[in-house]
Design an enzyme around this catalytic site. Structure first.
Site, PDB file in Angstrom:
ATOM      1  N   PRO A  85       1.051  -4.106   0.214  1.00 44.31           N
ATOM      2  CA  PRO A  85       0.025  -4.259   1.244  1.00 44.31           C
ATOM      3  C   PRO A  85      -1.121  -5.164   0.784  1.00 44.31           C
ATOM      4  CG  PRO A  85       0.031  -2.015   0.375  1.00 44.31           C
ATOM      5  CD  PRO A  85       1.216  -2.711  -0.207  1.00 44.31           C
ATOM      6  N   GLU A 112       1.443   3.758  -7.154  1.00 46.04           N
ATOM      7  CA  GLU A 112       0.268   2.894  -7.005  1.00 46.04           C
ATOM      8  C   GLU A 112       0.587   1.417  -7.202  1.00 46.04           C
ATOM      9  OE1 GLU A 112      -2.591   4.216  -5.780  1.00 46.04           O
ATOM     10  OE2 GLU A 112      -1.190   5.885  -5.667  1.00 46.04           O
ATOM     11  N   ARG A 150      18.067 -14.301   8.917  1.00 47.49           N
ATOM     12  CA  ARG A 150      18.460 -14.760  10.250  1.00 47.49           C
ATOM     13  C   ARG A 150      18.145 -16.240  10.457  1.00 47.49           C
ATOM     14  NH1 ARG A 150      14.611 -14.824  13.920  1.00 47.49           N
ATOM     15  NH2 ARG A 150      15.844 -14.263  15.721  1.00 47.49           N
ATOM     16  N   ASP A 165      12.642 -17.700  19.686  1.00 43.85           N
ATOM     17  CA  ASP A 165      12.008 -16.407  19.486  1.00 43.85           C
ATOM     18  C   ASP A 165      10.501 -16.477  19.537  1.00 43.85           C
ATOM     19  OD1 ASP A 165      14.173 -14.778  18.968  1.00 43.85           O
ATOM     20  OD2 ASP A 165      14.343 -15.598  16.956  1.00 43.85           O
TER      21      ASP A 165
HETATM   22 CL1  6GU Z   1       5.431  -5.263   1.910  1.00 44.55          CL
HETATM   23  N1  6GU Z   1       4.844  -2.845   0.978  1.00 44.55           N
HETATM   24  C1  6GU Z   1       4.171  -1.679   1.030  1.00 44.55           C
HETATM   25  N2  6GU Z   1       4.447  -0.744   0.143  1.00 44.55           N
HETATM   26  N3  6GU Z   1       3.276  -1.408   1.944  1.00 44.55           N
HETATM   27  C2  6GU Z   1       3.026  -2.350   2.832  1.00 44.55           C
HETATM   28  C3  6GU Z   1       3.666  -3.583   2.842  1.00 44.55           C
HETATM   29  C4  6GU Z   1       4.598  -3.803   1.895  1.00 44.55           C
HETATM   30  N4  6GU Z   1       3.190  -4.324   3.849  1.00 44.55           N
HETATM   31  C5  6GU Z   1       2.284  -3.573   4.436  1.00 44.55           C
HETATM   32  N5  6GU Z   1       2.165  -2.378   3.838  1.00 44.55           N
END
Ligand code: 6GU
Length: 245
Positions: A85, A112, A150, A165
């Site tokens: 994230p 973590e 894809r 798309d």
């Molecule tokens: Cl790619 N991984 C994780 N663990 N949480 C996320 C993410 C990825 N993208 C948004 N939240």
């Protein structure tokens, strides 16, 4: 294209063998290698994580298993990706960029995260799939894989399917309809039954632009619309305003 996954939940990624990426593997367009991170541990408990230096909650994935795995998998020349994230936002242009690489290696974190020294030394891209927190990188990595594979030539049945798309042009896709002409009292828009390809093209473009204006106005700010596109969008907005009064 070759893809490698390093994960402590290899079974999780079995789902990739279904659906589109699985078909790409069958067609020989894609090689998928899923590796259990614990194969590169040496203690009885096959330990992959430890408590964070500096204290605090949660556990951190140790650097050695990743380091040994990456050495053994000879990832020189590959693009090494960590789904997190805290990464750079994943977008269609980034998917297109990744689709040009010959080999992607995904390091899936849990807890973590992964010891930063692995990120510093071995990782090319940290990528986030959206502003929310998932409990591990596996789902994120699967999302990345689906969006990227894809785009590999030959993976999608119809050559145009990926072109039209949502996001390919920078705006959202138009609505789609199939038989029957009337469902539950709702008719398919007349223009789609007209056989007039030029009218249909303009209607679809107008719907795409109109939806983008309604749902994702910030996307329009990054676009330079042609005269025709501006006109169609203005028509859409005008019709919308008459509908609302
Ligand atoms: Cl790619 N991984 C994780 N663990 N949480 C996320 C993410 C990825 N993208 C948004 N939240």
């Amino acid at each position: 294209m070759r893809l490698d996954y390093l994960t402590i939940f290899p079974d999780y990624l079995d789902a990739l063998r279904l659906s589109l990426p699985g078909k790409a593997v069958e067609k020989g367009l894609l090689e998928l290698h899923v590796h259990d991170l614990r194969s590169w541990t040496h203690d009885r408990h096959r330990t992959v994580d430890d408590t964070p230096y500096g204290g605090g909650a949660g556990m951190v994935l140790k650097p050695e298993p990743f380091g040994e795995a990456l050495d053994e998998l000879a990832v020189d020349g590959a693009t090494v990706v960590v789904p997190t994230p805290a990464g750079r936002p994943f977008t269609q242009p980034l998917a297109r960029e990744l689709a040009t690489r010959e080999r992607l290696v995904f390091l899936c974190g849990r807890y973590e995260g992964i010891d930063e020294r692995i990120i510093d030394r071995c990782v090319d891209e940290e990528i986030s799939i959206g502003d929310y927190v998932l409990s591990g990188g596996e789902l994120g990595a699967m999302v990345l894989l689906d969006a990227v594979t894809r785009l590999i030539p030959g993976v999608l049945g119809h050559a145009d399917s990926a072109v039209e798309d949502s996001f390919s042009a920078g705006w959202l896709d138009c609505p789609h309809y199939t038989r029957p002409e009337e469902f539950d009292g709702q008719r398919v828009p007349e223009v789609l039954l007209s056989g007039n390809h030029e009218r249909i093209r303009r209607w679809r473009l107008k719907q795409s632009l109109g939806r983008t204006w309604q749902r994702r106005p910030e996307l329009l700010e990054d676009l330079e619309l042609s005269k025709e596109q501006q006109q169609l969008l203005a028509e859409y907005i005008r019709e919308q305003e008459t509908d609302n009064h």
